[in-house]
Design a protein around this motif. Structure first.
Motif, short mmCIF file in Angstrom:
data_model
loop_
_atom_site.label_atom_id
_atom_site.label_comp_id
_atom_site.label_asym_id
_atom_site.label_seq_id
_atom_site.Cartn_x
_atom_site.Cartn_y
_atom_site.Cartn_z
N TYR A 32 0.80 -1.21 0.00
CA TYR A 32 0.00 0.00 0.00
C TYR A 32 0.85 1.27 0.00
CZ TYR A 32 -3.88 -3.03 1.12
OH TYR A 32 -4.84 -4.02 1.07
N ALA A 33 0.47 2.20 -0.86
CA ALA A 33 0.91 3.57 -0.68
C ALA A 33 0.09 4.16 0.45
CB ALA A 33 0.71 4.37 -1.96
N MET A 34 0.62 5.18 1.09
CA MET A 34 -0.04 5.77 2.25
C MET A 34 -0.19 7.27 2.09
SD MET A 34 -0.58 3.15 4.19
CE MET A 34 -1.06 3.96 5.71
N ILE A 51 2.97 8.94 0.22
CA ILE A 51 4.24 8.26 0.06
C ILE A 51 4.00 6.94 -0.64
CG2 ILE A 51 4.11 7.16 2.35
CD1 ILE A 51 7.18 7.63 2.56
N SER A 52 4.92 6.57 -1.54
CA SER A 52 4.80 5.32 -2.28
C SER A 52 5.05 4.12 -1.37
CB SER A 52 5.78 5.32 -3.45
OG SER A 52 7.11 5.43 -2.97
N ALA A 98 -4.75 4.31 3.43
CA ALA A 98 -3.98 3.36 2.63
C ALA A 98 -4.65 3.15 1.28
CB ALA A 98 -3.88 2.03 3.37
N ILE A 99 -3.81 3.06 0.25
CA ILE A 99 -4.30 2.82 -1.10
C ILE A 99 -3.43 1.74 -1.72
CG2 ILE A 99 -2.91 4.78 -1.92
CD1 ILE A 99 -4.92 5.14 -4.19
N ASN A 109 -9.79 8.02 -3.58
CA ASN A 109 -9.06 6.88 -4.14
C ASN A 109 -8.57 5.91 -3.07
OD1 ASN A 109 -9.44 7.89 -6.67
ND2 ASN A 109 -7.36 8.68 -6.91
N TYR A 110 -8.61 6.34 -1.81
CA TYR A 110 -8.04 5.52 -0.74
C TYR A 110 -9.03 4.45 -0.28
CZ TYR A 110 -3.84 8.27 -0.51
OH TYR A 110 -2.63 8.86 -0.82
#
Length: 123
Positions: A32-34, A51-52, A98-99, A109-110
């Protein structure tokens, strides 16, 4: 499912610093990106930083650039937001999210959200 729990908020004076933490549990954190978002009273939730999955890429809202730093420790399943030079207008509830996949500045989008932590900056 991913569960997110924020901590580290509080009351701080103008110019002070805080470090927010967001602990994740459930599915693999490194998938997950955050992101961090905030919502002030009477205002819409706004993007703060993202953040990636590996921490290699970050992006900030213009209003916090140079004062806020997002980072993550995948070994600890935790994302951080270091907040320096706090201003009264930073007062808000701060949420981590988280995404799965690429990071995003758009809240819609999350996939998962924490319950938020209050940051109050006194003038």
């Amino acid at each position: 499912q991913v569960q997110l729990v924020e901590s580290g908020g509080g009351l701080v004076q103008h110019g002070g610093s805080l470090r927010l933490s967001c602990a994740a549990s459930g599915r693999s954190f490194s998938n997950y990106a955050m992101g961090w978002f905030r919502q002030a009273p009477g205002k819409e939730r706004e993007f703060v930083a993202t953040i990636s999955w590996n921490g290699g890429s970050t992006y900030y809202a213009d209003s916090v650039k140079g004062r806020f730093t997002i980072s993550r420790d995948n070994a600890k399943n935790t994302v951080y937001l270091q907040i320096d030079s706090l201003k009264p207008e930073d007062t808000a509830v701060y949420y981590c999210a988280a995404i799965e996949g690429a990071y995003s500045i758009y809240a819609g989008n999350y996939d998962y959200w924490g319950q938020g932590t209050q940051v109050t900056v006194s003038s």
